[in-house]
Design a protein around this motif. Structure first.
Motif, mmCIF file in Angstrom:
data_model
loop_
_atom_site.group_PDB
_atom_site.id
_atom_site.type_symbol
_atom_site.label_atom_id
_atom_site.label_comp_id
_atom_site.label_asym_id
_atom_site.label_seq_id
_atom_site.Cartn_x
_atom_site.Cartn_y
_atom_site.Cartn_z
ATOM 1 N N VAL A 232 0.838 -1.202 0.000
ATOM 2 C CA VAL A 232 0.000 0.000 0.000
ATOM 3 C C VAL A 232 0.872 1.251 0.000
ATOM 4 O O VAL A 232 0.640 2.202 -0.757
ATOM 5 C CB VAL A 232 -0.948 0.009 1.216
ATOM 6 C CG1 VAL A 232 -1.645 1.361 1.347
ATOM 7 C CG2 VAL A 232 -1.989 -1.104 1.097
ATOM 8 N N ALA A 233 1.901 1.258 0.857
ATOM 9 C CA ALA A 233 2.775 2.437 0.965
ATOM 10 C C ALA A 233 3.537 2.689 -0.320
ATOM 11 O O ALA A 233 3.634 3.837 -0.792
ATOM 12 C CB ALA A 233 3.741 2.254 2.136
ATOM 13 N N ILE A 234 4.090 1.624 -0.924
ATOM 14 C CA ILE A 234 4.887 1.832 -2.133
ATOM 15 C C ILE A 234 3.996 2.212 -3.321
ATOM 16 O O ILE A 234 4.414 2.969 -4.208
ATOM 17 C CB ILE A 234 5.724 0.570 -2.471
ATOM 18 C CG1 ILE A 234 6.836 0.920 -3.474
ATOM 19 C CG2 ILE A 234 4.870 -0.550 -3.000
ATOM 20 C CD1 ILE A 234 7.846 1.911 -2.963
ATOM 21 N N LEU B 243 11.147 -1.634 6.388
ATOM 22 C CA LEU B 243 10.105 -1.636 7.412
ATOM 23 C C LEU B 243 9.089 -2.756 7.161
ATOM 24 O O LEU B 243 8.570 -3.361 8.108
ATOM 25 C CB LEU B 243 9.376 -0.287 7.425
ATOM 26 C CG LEU B 243 10.139 0.894 8.010
ATOM 27 C CD1 LEU B 243 9.375 2.195 7.776
ATOM 28 C CD2 LEU B 243 10.377 0.694 9.506
ATOM 29 N N GLY B 244 8.814 -3.030 5.882
ATOM 30 C CA GLY B 244 7.856 -4.076 5.553
ATOM 31 C C GLY B 244 8.395 -5.478 5.751
ATOM 32 O O GLY B 244 7.618 -6.435 5.776
ATOM 33 N N GLY B 245 9.704 -5.609 5.892
ATOM 34 C CA GLY B 245 10.290 -6.940 6.036
ATOM 35 C C GLY B 245 10.701 -7.294 7.449
ATOM 36 O O GLY B 245 11.152 -8.412 7.707
ATOM 37 N N VAL B 246 10.571 -6.346 8.369
ATOM 38 C CA VAL B 246 11.019 -6.579 9.754
ATOM 39 C C VAL B 246 9.848 -6.370 10.710
ATOM 40 O O VAL B 246 9.159 -5.338 10.630
ATOM 41 C CB VAL B 246 12.180 -5.625 10.127
ATOM 42 C CG1 VAL B 246 12.599 -5.848 11.564
ATOM 43 C CG2 VAL B 246 13.349 -5.837 9.187
ATOM 44 N N LYS B 247 9.621 -7.312 11.574
ATOM 45 C CA LYS B 247 8.547 -7.189 12.552
ATOM 46 C C LYS B 247 9.001 -6.302 13.706
ATOM 47 O O LYS B 247 10.047 -6.529 14.306
ATOM 48 C CB LYS B 247 8.144 -8.562 13.077
ATOM 49 C CG LYS B 247 7.504 -9.457 12.030
ATOM 50 C CD LYS B 247 7.067 -10.794 12.614
ATOM 51 C CE LYS B 247 6.402 -11.660 11.556
ATOM 52 N NZ LYS B 247 5.985 -12.981 12.102
ATOM 53 N N VAL B 248 8.197 -5.298 13.991
ATOM 54 C CA VAL B 248 8.512 -4.338 15.051
ATOM 55 C C VAL B 248 7.402 -4.389 16.092
ATOM 56 O O VAL B 248 6.225 -4.550 15.752
ATOM 57 C CB VAL B 248 8.645 -2.909 14.479
ATOM 58 C CG1 VAL B 248 8.960 -1.912 15.579
ATOM 59 C CG2 VAL B 248 9.718 -2.869 13.398
ATOM 60 N N SER B 249 7.766 -4.265 17.332
ATOM 61 C CA SER B 249 6.780 -4.241 18.412
ATOM 62 C C SER B 249 6.770 -2.854 19.059
ATOM 63 O O SER B 249 7.836 -2.280 19.314
ATOM 64 C CB SER B 249 7.130 -5.301 19.466
ATOM 65 O OG SER B 249 6.152 -5.326 20.474
ATOM 66 N N PRO B 250 5.591 -2.260 19.307
ATOM 67 C CA PRO B 250 4.241 -2.753 19.003
ATOM 68 C C PRO B 250 3.926 -2.711 17.513
ATOM 69 O O PRO B 250 4.605 -2.035 16.735
ATOM 70 C CB PRO B 250 3.344 -1.810 19.793
ATOM 71 C CG PRO B 250 4.130 -0.550 19.907
ATOM 72 C CD PRO B 250 5.567 -0.973 20.030
ATOM 73 N N ALA B 251 2.861 -3.423 17.123
ATOM 74 C CA ALA B 251 2.553 -3.648 15.713
ATOM 75 C C ALA B 251 2.223 -2.364 14.960
ATOM 76 O O ALA B 251 2.467 -2.265 13.760
ATOM 77 C CB ALA B 251 1.397 -4.642 15.600
ATOM 78 N N TRP B 252 1.675 -1.355 15.670
ATOM 79 C CA TRP B 252 1.247 -0.138 14.978
ATOM 80 C C TRP B 252 2.403 0.751 14.543
ATOM 81 O O TRP B 252 2.217 1.687 13.746
ATOM 82 C CB TRP B 252 0.297 0.665 15.866
ATOM 83 C CG TRP B 252 0.863 1.013 17.217
ATOM 84 C CD1 TRP B 252 0.694 0.339 18.386
ATOM 85 C CD2 TRP B 252 1.711 2.136 17.533
ATOM 86 N NE1 TRP B 252 1.361 0.948 19.414
ATOM 87 C CE2 TRP B 252 1.998 2.067 18.917
ATOM 88 C CE3 TRP B 252 2.226 3.189 16.792
ATOM 89 C CZ2 TRP B 252 2.796 2.989 19.570
ATOM 90 C CZ3 TRP B 252 3.030 4.124 17.435
ATOM 91 C CH2 TRP B 252 3.309 4.024 18.807
ATOM 92 N N GLY C 64 3.604 5.730 7.028
ATOM 93 C CA GLY C 64 2.760 6.882 6.758
ATOM 94 C C GLY C 64 3.489 8.191 6.979
ATOM 95 O O GLY C 64 3.340 9.148 6.191
ATOM 96 N N ALA C 65 4.308 8.254 8.033
ATOM 97 C CA ALA C 65 5.067 9.469 8.324
ATOM 98 C C ALA C 65 6.053 9.784 7.199
ATOM 99 O O ALA C 65 6.206 10.945 6.789
ATOM 100 C CB ALA C 65 5.809 9.321 9.650
ATOM 101 N N ILE C 66 6.704 8.749 6.675
ATOM 102 C CA ILE C 66 7.649 8.949 5.570
ATOM 103 C C ILE C 66 6.931 9.508 4.349
ATOM 104 O O ILE C 66 7.410 10.452 3.697
ATOM 105 C CB ILE C 66 8.349 7.613 5.223
ATOM 106 C CG1 ILE C 66 9.278 7.185 6.355
ATOM 107 C CG2 ILE C 66 9.137 7.747 3.928
ATOM 108 C CD1 ILE C 66 9.874 5.802 6.165
#
Length: 202
Positions: A12-14, A93-102, A109-111
């Motif tokens: 969606v972002a790209i 960012l799309g390939g790495v899981k970050v916690s928390p999920a949001w 979106g900020a980028i």
């Protein structure tokens, strides 16, 4: 956030980056292919690295290698470099899981919002940047500035002499200038390739 959700967020972002921001402003089909391919490739590799037992250094090394290969293969304007690295960042960012999920969708979106504002056609619309070749050698920069202001009908805000050729009587300058208000309307906005790093023989 699951892997499927991360992939969806990245796509969606790209899509917004390429078809909502980049292509409507620059119209370069070759860069559309490059940005999409780069993003999806980086996301795939980052996902694989995230599930494998590898060091973070390897991922950063991959990031650097991809950057060098792409930037050395074709000359890009500063604006396009920003889109290029944005695609890289979104892919990581799309390939790495970050916690928390949001955090991941918020960062994506900020980028996009920052790039939308920073590269908006109405931002600094009267400012231009060009590389200009003058048909006279100007050892005195103040004289060159006065000549350019008269020639362009604008205020020179920054000038850097790139080459002074006394033999062939030419001067190559890198110049930033501000158009008068009555000239700004109807022109191509600054930040677009038609006005970025172009050469003009005068």
């Amino acid at each position: 956030m699951s892997s499927a959700a991360l992939v969806t967020a990245d796509l969606v972002a790209i899509t917004l980056l390429v078809f909502g921001l980049y292509f409507p402003r620059y119209r370069r089909r070759d860069m559309v292919v490059a940005i999409l391919g780069l993003n999806v490739g980086v996301m795939a590799v980052a996902t694989a690295l995230a599930t494998a037992e590898v060091s973070a250094g390897l991922g950063l090394g991959l990031f650097g290698v991809l950057s060098i290969i792409r930037l050395r293969s074709s000359e890009l304007s500063q604006d396009e470099i920003a889109y290029y690295f944005t695609a890289l960042a979104i892919g990581l960012l799309g390939g790495v899981k970050v916690s928390p999920a949001w955090v991941t969708p918020v960062l994506m979106g900020a980028i996009l919002v920052i790039l939308f504002v920073a590269d908006h056609p109405r931002l600094f619309t009267n400012h231009r940047h060009q590389t200009i070749t003058l048909d006279t050698a100007y050892p005195d920069e103040s004289v060159a500035v006065a000549h350019l202001e008269s020639l362009l009908g604008a205020e020179v805000t920054r000038l850097r002499v790139k080459k002074l050729d006394l033999v062939h009587d030419t001067t190559v300058v890198d110049v930033c200038f501000k158009l008068r208000r009555d000239q700004g309307s109807g022109d191509i906005p600054s930040g677009h390739p038609e006005f970025a790093d172009t050469s003009l023989g005068l």
